[in-house]
Design a protein around this motif. Structure first.
Motif, PDB file in Angstrom:
ATOM      1  N   ALA A 159       0.811  -1.220   0.000  1.00  0.00           N
ATOM      2  CA  ALA A 159       0.000   0.000   0.000  1.00  0.00           C
ATOM      3  C   ALA A 159       0.840   1.263   0.000  1.00  0.00           C
ATOM      4  CB  ALA A 159      -0.923  -0.004   1.215  1.00  0.00           C
ATOM      5  N   GLY A 160       2.115   1.153   0.386  1.00  0.00           N
ATOM      6  CA  GLY A 160       2.978   2.337   0.463  1.00  0.00           C
ATOM      7  C   GLY A 160       3.043   2.959   1.838  1.00  0.00           C
ATOM      8  N   PHE A 161       2.510   2.268   2.846  1.00  0.00           N
ATOM      9  CA  PHE A 161       2.500   2.800   4.206  1.00  0.00           C
ATOM     10  C   PHE A 161       3.802   2.510   4.963  1.00  0.00           C
ATOM     11  CE2 PHE A 161      -2.343   1.890   4.170  1.00  0.00           C
ATOM     12  CZ  PHE A 161      -2.557   3.014   3.403  1.00  0.00           C
ATOM     13  N   GLU A 162       4.556   1.511   4.527  1.00  0.00           N
ATOM     14  CA  GLU A 162       5.772   1.101   5.239  1.00  0.00           C
ATOM     15  C   GLU A 162       6.975   1.758   4.554  1.00  0.00           C
ATOM     16  OE1 GLU A 162       7.775   0.232   8.006  1.00  0.00           O
ATOM     17  OE2 GLU A 162       5.880  -0.861   8.216  1.00  0.00           O
ATOM     18  N   THR A 163       7.363   2.918   5.060  1.00  0.00           N
ATOM     19  CA  THR A 163       8.393   3.721   4.383  1.00  0.00           C
ATOM     20  C   THR A 163       9.798   3.176   4.562  1.00  0.00           C
ATOM     21  OG1 THR A 163       8.510   5.170   6.322  1.00  0.00           O
ATOM     22  CG2 THR A 163       6.993   5.811   4.554  1.00  0.00           C
ATOM     23  N   SER A 164       9.996   2.217   5.469  1.00  0.00           N
ATOM     24  CA  SER A 164      11.338   1.652   5.654  1.00  0.00           C
ATOM     25  C   SER A 164      11.632   0.516   4.676  1.00  0.00           C
ATOM     26  CB  SER A 164      11.495   1.142   7.092  1.00  0.00           C
ATOM     27  OG  SER A 164      10.574   0.098   7.367  1.00  0.00           O
ATOM     28  N   ALA A 165      10.672   0.168   3.827  1.00  0.00           N
ATOM     29  CA  ALA A 165      10.872  -0.922   2.869  1.00  0.00           C
ATOM     30  C   ALA A 165      11.880  -0.527   1.797  1.00  0.00           C
ATOM     31  CB  ALA A 165       9.546  -1.305   2.231  1.00  0.00           C
ATOM     32  N   ARG A 166      12.588  -1.524   1.302  1.00  0.00           N
ATOM     33  CA  ARG A 166      13.492  -1.308   0.167  1.00  0.00           C
ATOM     34  C   ARG A 166      13.372  -2.498  -0.779  1.00  0.00           C
ATOM     35  NH1 ARG A 166      16.976  -3.071   4.327  1.00  0.00           N
ATOM     36  NH2 ARG A 166      18.441  -4.714   3.720  1.00  0.00           N
ATOM     37  N   GLY A 167      13.751  -2.279  -2.033  1.00  0.00           N
ATOM     38  CA  GLY A 167      13.658  -3.335  -3.034  1.00  0.00           C
ATOM     39  C   GLY A 167      12.911  -2.849  -4.255  1.00  0.00           C
ATOM     40  N   ARG A 208      -7.479  -0.459  -8.221  1.00  0.00           N
ATOM     41  CA  ARG A 208      -7.025  -1.514  -9.126  1.00  0.00           C
ATOM     42  C   ARG A 208      -6.733  -2.793  -8.359  1.00  0.00           C
ATOM     43  NH1 ARG A 208      -2.059   1.202 -12.140  1.00  0.00           N
ATOM     44  NH2 ARG A 208      -1.754   2.122 -10.074  1.00  0.00           N
ATOM     45  N   LEU A 209      -6.480  -2.646  -7.062  1.00  0.00           N
ATOM     46  CA  LEU A 209      -6.130  -3.757  -6.193  1.00  0.00           C
ATOM     47  C   LEU A 209      -6.741  -3.477  -4.828  1.00  0.00           C
ATOM     48  CD1 LEU A 209      -4.348  -6.309  -5.525  1.00  0.00           C
ATOM     49  CD2 LEU A 209      -2.503  -4.695  -4.966  1.00  0.00           C
ATOM     50  N   LEU A 210      -7.366  -4.491  -4.225  1.00  0.00           N
ATOM     51  CA  LEU A 210      -7.987  -4.334  -2.909  1.00  0.00           C
ATOM     52  C   LEU A 210      -7.219  -5.153  -1.879  1.00  0.00           C
ATOM     53  CD1 LEU A 210     -10.339  -3.152  -1.259  1.00  0.00           C
ATOM     54  CD2 LEU A 210     -11.664  -5.197  -1.839  1.00  0.00           C
ATOM     55  N   LEU A 211      -6.767  -4.499  -0.818  1.00  0.00           N
ATOM     56  CA  LEU A 211      -6.042  -5.144   0.272  1.00  0.00           C
ATOM     57  C   LEU A 211      -6.950  -5.212   1.494  1.00  0.00           C
ATOM     58  CD1 LEU A 211      -2.639  -3.222  -0.065  1.00  0.00           C
ATOM     59  CD2 LEU A 211      -3.356  -5.320  -1.239  1.00  0.00           C
ATOM     60  N   MET A 212      -7.022  -6.399   2.112  1.00  0.00           N
ATOM     61  CA  MET A 212      -7.888  -6.582   3.279  1.00  0.00           C
ATOM     62  C   MET A 212      -7.061  -7.194   4.401  1.00  0.00           C
ATOM     63  SD  MET A 212     -11.404  -7.920   1.403  1.00  0.00           S
ATOM     64  CE  MET A 212     -12.455  -7.321   2.742  1.00  0.00           C
ATOM     65  N   ASP A 213      -6.933  -6.464   5.502  1.00  0.00           N
ATOM     66  CA  ASP A 213      -6.055  -6.874   6.600  1.00  0.00           C
ATOM     67  C   ASP A 213      -6.870  -7.430   7.762  1.00  0.00           C
ATOM     68  OD1 ASP A 213      -3.967  -7.305   8.284  1.00  0.00           O
ATOM     69  OD2 ASP A 213      -3.380  -5.206   8.499  1.00  0.00           O
ATOM     70  N   GLY A 223      -7.064   0.007  -2.753  1.00  0.00           N
ATOM     71  CA  GLY A 223      -8.066   0.117  -1.705  1.00  0.00           C
ATOM     72  C   GLY A 223      -7.634  -0.702  -0.503  1.00  0.00           C
ATOM     73  N   TYR A 224      -7.931  -0.209   0.704  1.00  0.00           N
ATOM     74  CA  TYR A 224      -7.440  -0.871   1.921  1.00  0.00           C
ATOM     75  C   TYR A 224      -8.586  -1.003   2.917  1.00  0.00           C
ATOM     76  CZ  TYR A 224      -3.425  -2.210   4.888  1.00  0.00           C
ATOM     77  OH  TYR A 224      -2.504  -2.912   5.639  1.00  0.00           O
ATOM     78  N   GLN A 283     -17.827  -3.485   8.833  1.00  0.00           N
ATOM     79  CA  GLN A 283     -16.956  -4.060   7.816  1.00  0.00           C
ATOM     80  C   GLN A 283     -17.569  -3.958   6.427  1.00  0.00           C
ATOM     81  OE1 GLN A 283     -13.990  -4.695   7.754  1.00  0.00           O
ATOM     82  NE2 GLN A 283     -13.364  -4.981   9.865  1.00  0.00           N
ATOM     83  N   ARG A 284     -18.885  -4.122   6.315  1.00  0.00           N
ATOM     84  CA  ARG A 284     -19.534  -3.954   5.008  1.00  0.00           C
ATOM     85  C   ARG A 284     -19.386  -2.524   4.502  1.00  0.00           C
ATOM     86  NH1 ARG A 284     -25.091  -5.784   6.774  1.00  0.00           N
ATOM     87  NH2 ARG A 284     -25.792  -4.559   4.979  1.00  0.00           N
ATOM     88  N   VAL A 285     -19.544  -1.558   5.398  1.00  0.00           N
ATOM     89  CA  VAL A 285     -19.378  -0.164   4.999  1.00  0.00           C
ATOM     90  C   VAL A 285     -17.928   0.109   4.616  1.00  0.00           C
ATOM     91  CG1 VAL A 285     -19.554   2.246   5.744  1.00  0.00           C
ATOM     92  CG2 VAL A 285     -21.314   0.601   6.421  1.00  0.00           C
ATOM     93  N   ALA A 286     -16.984  -0.454   5.385  1.00  0.00           N
ATOM     94  CA  ALA A 286     -15.564  -0.264   5.067  1.00  0.00           C
ATOM     95  C   ALA A 286     -15.226  -0.859   3.698  1.00  0.00           C
ATOM     96  CB  ALA A 286     -14.697  -0.903   6.149  1.00  0.00           C
ATOM     97  N   MET A 287     -15.788  -2.026   3.379  1.00  0.00           N
ATOM     98  CA  MET A 287     -15.573  -2.606   2.060  1.00  0.00           C
ATOM     99  C   MET A 287     -16.154  -1.713   0.970  1.00  0.00           C
ATOM    100  SD  MET A 287     -16.028  -6.736   2.402  1.00  0.00           S
ATOM    101  CE  MET A 287     -17.490  -6.765   3.414  1.00  0.00           C
ATOM    102  N   GLY A 288     -17.370  -1.199   1.232  1.00  0.00           N
ATOM    103  CA  GLY A 288     -17.988  -0.313   0.260  1.00  0.00           C
ATOM    104  C   GLY A 288     -17.174   0.938   0.025  1.00  0.00           C
ATOM    105  N   ARG A 289     -16.678   1.533   1.099  1.00  0.00           N
ATOM    106  CA  ARG A 289     -15.869   2.748   0.951  1.00  0.00           C
ATOM    107  C   ARG A 289     -14.589   2.452   0.169  1.00  0.00           C
ATOM    108  NH1 ARG A 289     -13.636   5.907   6.188  1.00  0.00           N
ATOM    109  NH2 ARG A 289     -12.271   4.063   6.187  1.00  0.00           N
ATOM    110  N   ALA A 290     -13.947   1.322   0.458  1.00  0.00           N
ATOM    111  CA  ALA A 290     -12.724   0.962  -0.265  1.00  0.00           C
ATOM    112  C   ALA A 290     -13.018   0.752  -1.752  1.00  0.00           C
ATOM    113  CB  ALA A 290     -12.107  -0.295   0.344  1.00  0.00           C
ATOM    114  N   LEU A 291     -14.119   0.089  -2.075  1.00  0.00           N
ATOM    115  CA  LEU A 291     -14.461  -0.150  -3.483  1.00  0.00           C
ATOM    116  C   LEU A 291     -14.793   1.148  -4.213  1.00  0.00           C
ATOM    117  CD1 LEU A 291     -16.628  -3.349  -3.032  1.00  0.00           C
ATOM    118  CD2 LEU A 291     -14.497  -3.215  -4.333  1.00  0.00           C
TER     119      LEU A 291
END
Length: 365
Positions: free
Chosen positions: A47-55, A152-157, A79-80, A139-147
């Motif tokens: 998602a781009g939230f982990e700024t310490s990542a490299r590669g 292009r890609l949906l991430l569900m944690d 979407g997250y 959770q249904r509302v959160a899914m709706g908001r993400a959609l």
């Protein structure tokens, strides 16, 4: 088809996440493994939230991470859905949905506001405040908001981690329909095997920050070398079949596995002909040299031993069995293995109590 190419590393004190994998651009991929193995961290990297990542991280031809330089999260089209939903508490359900819809108004999408509302049954919730919703409704509302962010890609944690069994049962069918209805690939983080069984098209299994297995649901879960990922207590296999009969009086369902084999399980409220996947825990499978008479066990299946793995420092052994074109696992004692003289190629009867299929092991209608 590989849509998301991942070759990343993230270092923490005492732990490193190092993943090289290509995620497919369709269906639902379960990112599965025990707590602390790096599943949520990997989702944050994508998602781009982990700024310490490299590669290197790329979606198709678009590079999201190169070395330590990453594309901003809002430019990735991801979407997250968080475990804690993170709805705006000062807005109504309609307000939360409108917020995402308006921000994405100029983005291309194959669906609109009403499509999302209807698919997730959100209309009756429009006037409710976010803080008045049940866990499943949030959770249904959160899914709706993400959609509605037109991802292009949906991430569900781990979206179901805080819900009880009944609430999970209500939400699972909605999640299962997401890739097909909206055409959006989903990466779904969980440590619950029953969610993998009912939702996933494929699995990527993590352990200690590394990918240890990847592939189809059945072939991955049946592997005897993934005890650290599944846990001995929940380890098992997945059987695919079709509902062929309903015993209304006894509340039992008969599932045809193909090859003349069938299972009788507690009632699954699905129509005859519907495809199902059943999770069978290895500890719920007993073995016999011949079909016994006068016992309460409802399911006795002819099987062939494919592989035997002995745990030398414990009382137990794992047996992989062939059931026609499918596989089953049995967890038995080493003493039972000795007494039955179990060897690869041997024909046995695999016995499974119908009661072993508890609510968490059965699909929902």
């Amino acid at each position: 088809m590989t849509a998301l190419s991942v070759d990343i590393r993230v270092d923490f004190p005492g732990f490193a996440l190092e993943v090289v994998h290509g995620f497919e651009g369709q269906g639902l991929t379960a990112l599965f493994g025990p707590s602390g193995c790096g599943k949520s961290t990997l989702l944050r990297v994508i998602a781009g939230f982990e700024t310490s990542a490299r590669g290197r991280l790329a979606y198709g031809d678009e590079v999201w991470l190169n070395g330590r330089r990453g594309l901003a999260p809002h430019r990735r089209g991801v979407g997250y859905v968080f475990q804690d939903t993170r709805l705006f508490p000062h807005l109504s359900v309609r307000g939360n949905l409108d917020y995402a819809d308006k921000r994405a108004a100029d983005l291309p999408a194959r669906y609109g506001f009403d499509d999302v509302v209807n698919a997730l049954d959100l209309g009756p919730l429009f006037g409710r405040g976010a803080t008045t919703l049940s866990g499943g409704e949030r959770q249904r509302v959160a899914m709706g908001r993400a959609l509605l962010s037109r991802p292009r890609l949906l991430l569900m944690d781990e979206p179901l981690a805080a819900l009880d069994t009944r609430r999970k049962g209500e939400i699972l069918p909605y999640i299962a329909r997401l890739p097909g209805v909206f055409g959006v690939p989903v990466i779904y983080v969980t440590h619950a095997i029953e969610e993998v069984t009912q939702l996933a098209d494929r699995i990527v299994a993590l352990e200690a920050g590394r990918v240890v297995a990847a592939g189809g649901v059945a072939e991955t879960l049946e592997r005897l070398d993934l005890a650290g990922v599944q846990g001995r207590f929940e380890a098992g296999a997945v059987l695919a079949g079709h509902v062929v009969a309903q015993d209304v009086d006894m509340h039992l369902t008969r599932v045809d596995l193909g090859g003349g084999l069938a299972l009788e399980v507690p009632e699954i409220r699905l129509p005859v002909g519907e495809a199902v996947r059943l999770r069978v825990r290895a500890r719920d499978v007993a073995l016999a040299l011949a079909r016994p008479a006068g016992v309460s066990i409802r399911n006795m299946l002819e099987a062939e031993v494919l592989r035997v793995e002995v745990e030398a420092e414990t009382a137990y052994a794992e047996v992989l069995l062939a059931l026609g074109g499918q596989h089953l696992r049995a967890r038995v004692t080493r003493a039972a293995l000795r007494d039955l003289e179990v060897v690869p190629g041997q024909k046995l009867v695999a016995m499974i109590k119908a009661a072993a299929f508890d609510r968490q092991a059965l699909p929902r209608g």
